[in-house]
Enzyme design. Structure first.
Site, PDB file in Angstrom:
ATOM      1  N   GLY A  50      -0.921   0.595  -5.195  1.00  0.00           N
ATOM      2  CA  GLY A  50      -2.096   0.325  -4.573  1.00  0.00           C
ATOM      3  C   GLY A  50      -3.188   0.912  -5.655  1.00  0.00           C
ATOM      4  O   GLY A  50      -3.235   2.125  -5.592  1.00  0.00           O
ATOM      5  N   ASN A 105       0.510   0.661   6.160  1.00  0.00           N
ATOM      6  CA  ASN A 105       1.215  -0.391   4.950  1.00  0.00           C
ATOM      7  C   ASN A 105       2.016  -1.348   5.729  1.00  0.00           C
ATOM      8  O   ASN A 105       2.766  -1.168   6.473  1.00  0.00           O
ATOM      9  CB  ASN A 105       2.190   0.620   4.282  1.00  0.00           C
ATOM     10  CG  ASN A 105       2.971  -0.087   3.332  1.00  0.00           C
ATOM     11  OD1 ASN A 105       4.005   0.208   2.807  1.00  0.00           O
ATOM     12  ND2 ASN A 105       2.645  -1.284   2.692  1.00  0.00           N
ATOM     13  N   GLY A 106       1.530  -2.591   5.283  1.00  0.00           N
ATOM     14  CA  GLY A 106       2.404  -3.720   6.099  1.00  0.00           C
ATOM     15  C   GLY A 106       1.293  -4.751   6.510  1.00  0.00           C
ATOM     16  O   GLY A 106       0.428  -4.643   5.928  1.00  0.00           O
ATOM     17  N   CYS A 147       0.811  -1.249   0.081  1.00  0.00           N
ATOM     18  CA  CYS A 147       0.005   0.116  -0.015  1.00  0.00           C
ATOM     19  C   CYS A 147       0.866   1.217  -0.100  1.00  0.00           C
ATOM     20  O   CYS A 147       2.034   1.111   0.210  1.00  0.00           O
ATOM     21  CB  CYS A 147      -0.935  -0.087   1.228  1.00  0.00           C
ATOM     22  SG  CYS A 147      -1.989  -1.238   1.628  1.00  0.00           S
ATOM     23  N   TYR A 173      10.726  -4.547  -7.401  1.00  0.00           N
ATOM     24  CA  TYR A 173       9.317  -4.238  -8.231  1.00  0.00           C
ATOM     25  C   TYR A 173       8.616  -3.122  -7.813  1.00  0.00           C
ATOM     26  O   TYR A 173       7.904  -2.366  -8.345  1.00  0.00           O
ATOM     27  CB  TYR A 173       8.467  -5.540  -8.160  1.00  0.00           C
ATOM     28  CG  TYR A 173       7.229  -5.577  -8.716  1.00  0.00           C
ATOM     29  CD1 TYR A 173       7.008  -5.439 -10.009  1.00  0.00           C
ATOM     30  CD2 TYR A 173       6.200  -5.392  -7.798  1.00  0.00           C
ATOM     31  CE1 TYR A 173       5.737  -5.212 -10.713  1.00  0.00           C
ATOM     32  CE2 TYR A 173       4.853  -5.257  -8.380  1.00  0.00           C
ATOM     33  CZ  TYR A 173       4.652  -5.228  -9.713  1.00  0.00           C
ATOM     34  OH  TYR A 173       3.383  -4.844  -9.902  1.00  0.00           O
TER      35      TYR A 173
HETATM   36  P1  AMP Z   1       3.112 -13.510 -12.550  1.00  0.00           P
HETATM   37  O1  AMP Z   1       2.563 -13.367 -14.247  1.00  0.00           O
HETATM   38  O2  AMP Z   1       2.095 -13.893 -11.775  1.00  0.00           O
HETATM   39  O3  AMP Z   1       4.137 -14.278 -12.587  1.00  0.00           O
HETATM   40  O4  AMP Z   1       3.608 -12.032 -12.069  1.00  0.00           O
HETATM   41  C1  AMP Z   1       4.917 -11.552 -12.455  1.00  0.00           C
HETATM   42  C2  AMP Z   1       4.579 -10.279 -12.863  1.00  0.00           C
HETATM   43  O5  AMP Z   1       3.946  -9.313 -11.731  1.00  0.00           O
HETATM   44  C3  AMP Z   1       5.869  -9.456 -13.078  1.00  0.00           C
HETATM   45  O6  AMP Z   1       6.084  -9.056 -14.357  1.00  0.00           O
HETATM   46  C4  AMP Z   1       5.935  -8.296 -12.126  1.00  0.00           C
HETATM   47  O7  AMP Z   1       6.282  -7.292 -12.676  1.00  0.00           O
HETATM   48  C5  AMP Z   1       4.685  -8.422 -11.471  1.00  0.00           C
HETATM   49  N1  AMP Z   1       4.786  -8.623  -9.916  1.00  0.00           N
HETATM   50  C6  AMP Z   1       5.614  -9.189  -9.185  1.00  0.00           C
HETATM   51  N2  AMP Z   1       5.403  -9.325  -7.764  1.00  0.00           N
HETATM   52  C7  AMP Z   1       4.202  -8.597  -7.548  1.00  0.00           C
HETATM   53  C8  AMP Z   1       3.577  -8.614  -6.581  1.00  0.00           C
HETATM   54  N3  AMP Z   1       3.621  -8.941  -5.525  1.00  0.00           N
HETATM   55  N4  AMP Z   1       2.200  -7.617  -6.759  1.00  0.00           N
HETATM   56  C9  AMP Z   1       1.786  -7.449  -8.010  1.00  0.00           C
HETATM   57  N5  AMP Z   1       2.475  -7.653  -9.095  1.00  0.00           N
HETATM   58  C10 AMP Z   1       3.884  -8.245  -8.818  1.00  0.00           C
END
Ligand code: AMP
Length: 448
Positions: free
Chosen positions: A28, A102-103, A2, A245
């Site tokens: 978020g 946030n957390g 968040c 990320y």
């Molecule tokens: P996936 O398609 O489930 O393998 O998610 C990977 C993609 O989601 C990557 O391109 C990341 O940029 C993004 N991503 C990675 N970790 C998170 C997260 N915790 N929350 C939202 N997006 C994420």
């Protein structure tokens, strides 16, 4: 994940908080809210949607005053977004109060069970509401002491902002897992935010980070803030995923520019992939761009933006069901056939969670005519659910928890797949301090 923001001693505080939230929309997108204090009353506006959808000029007629806090909510599957929108506001013995968080509190269920058995009524599923109850039930005379008492019962990772009628309290958990920084506004007021990119937008100057275990107290009309160590500070462990990320590349997290770190992660990948034969490097926009640039600069391969991103769509991961996630990758990313036809490409992304994005990207690139697709990921395999505020899926859904690298490579249909190792990640991060690496090494260090 968040975003939180707080503004004090600044005219139109809610508007500044709004800009802060706008700058941190990436943290978020499910719901947004602001509380402000005016004439000793706290007013709150919150709703589901993006910051620009939740607030209108009329909102700021209601959200008057020189103190405000705000929140962007990061969605998790199944949660009731409206009920779980923040700030969480209430009335208690000392007056009105509002909290943003946030957390994640890992002992939230235990605390809630106890509170409910004692007669408490909850309005939402959020752990933030636990804190509100604990503060309300404390017998301490001053809010500051009530917050200390409440937080000493909570175990977890959190950055918090608490608004009373005339004060704002900023607190970080004792490991400092989630970021929180203090900035100074041009009119002399203060802004506290999850990320420093919020400061740039409102032309605030970075003052310092809130320290692990610290409570910073800002008071209406007072030029200086005060500080207390309220939780026994442990060895600081900022979350590595903020660099990989979450945070915006233009933010500085704990003294390190996120863009620079991501380029280093990409360069480390390039050193690992020296043997790869490719025509150019392609980033998965936007999350993979700085790492891909670092890769290209280190490997001396050309850099091509051969995947175009439609910016009018939210982050795909955030969508709760698999079907919507699948479609959204395609809605979001489109390869440029003319650039890709017959080429061998290195594709760089920040991480693989479920594998949905990578699988779709390889499929799209092959369809566009790419001859070879080498997938390079600027982080290690995500094998463990994060419990400190990121809300990664269960072990069952984390692809790297269930498949070897070769199996994932086959699943996503790539010619090769490379991850960074944990030591390579730590080295690129700087190696001189500890990080929260739970998603990669399963070291759930918050126990006490
Ligand atoms: P996936 O398609 O489930 O393998 O998610 C990977 C993609 O989601 C990557 O391109 C990341 O940029 C993004 N991503 C990675 N970790 C998170 C997260 N915790 N929350 C939202 N997006 C994420």
């Amino acid at each position: 994940m968040c975003a939180i923001v707080g503004v004090i001693n600044s005219e139109g505080a809610a508007k500044t908080a709004y800009y802060g939230l706008f700058a941190m929309q990436h943290r978020g997108q499910e719901a947004s809210g602001i509380s402000s204090s005016f004439n000793h009353h706290i007013k709150t506006i919150k709703a589901t949607g993006l910051v620009t959808e939740v607030f209108s000029p009329a909102s700021f007629e209601i959200l008057k005053g020189n103190i405000a806090i705000g929140h962007n909510r990061y969605g998790t599957a199944g949660a009731d977004s409206l009920k779980d929108a923040q700030p969480v506001a209430g009335n208690y013995a000392l007056g009105e109060i509002s909290i943003v968080h946030n957390g994640n509190l890992i002992n939230k269920d235990e605390i809630r069970r106890k509170l409910v058995s004692e007669g408490a009524i909850f309005q939402s599923g959020m752990d933030t509401e636990n804190i509100l109850h604990l503060i309300a039930r404390s017998k301490q005379e001053h809010l500051k002491d009530r917050i200390v008492e409440a937080l000493n019962q909570c175990v977890g990772a959190y950055s918090l902002l608490i608004l009373s009628r005339s004060k704002m309290f900023a607190v970080r958990d004792r490991y400092g897992v989630r970021p929180l920084s203090i900035g100074r506004l041009k009119d002399g007021g203060y802004i506290v935010a999850s990320e420093t990119c919020a400061f740039d937008l409102v032309e605030a100057e970075f003052v310092r980070d809130v320290k692990p275990g610290e409570m910073v107290i800002f008071e209406e009309g007072k030029d200086e803030f005060s500080s207390l160590e309220i939780l026994k500070a442990a060895e600081a462990r900022i979350c590595a995923f903020e660099y990989i990320y979450f945070a915006r590349p233009d933010s500085v997290v704990e003294g390190k520019n996120v863009y620079e770190v991501r380029k280093k992660l990409g360069a480390a990948l390039a050193r690992k992939c020296k043997e790869l034969k490719a025509d150019f490097v392609v980033p998965v926009p936007d999350s993979g761009v700085p790492a891909a640039l670092g890769f290209a600069q280190e490997s001396k391969l050309p850099f091509e933006m051969a995947i175009v991103r439609n910016h009018y769509i939210g982050r795909t991961f955030i969508e709760p069901t698999q079907e919507v996630r699948n479609l959204k990758v395609k809605l979001k990313l489109n390869p440029i056939g003319a650039a890709l036809h017959g080429k061998s490409v290195v594709v760089v992304d920040d991480s693989i969670v479920r594998g949905t994005t990578s699988k779709k990207i390889v499929e799209l690139l092959r369809h566009a005519g790419a001859a070879h697709v080498h997938m390079c990921i600027a982080s290690p395999e995500l094998k463990y659910p994060e419990r400190y505020g990121i809300d990664t899926p269960s072990v069952r859904e984390l692809i790297a928890a269930n498949m070897s690298t070769d199996e994932i490579c086959k699943f996503i249909g790539a010619d090769s797949l490379t991850f960074l190792s944990v030591p390579e990640l730590v080295e690129a991060l700087g190696g001189e301090r500890k990080y929260s690496l739970v998603s990669f090494d399963g070291d759930y260090f918050i126990k006490d």
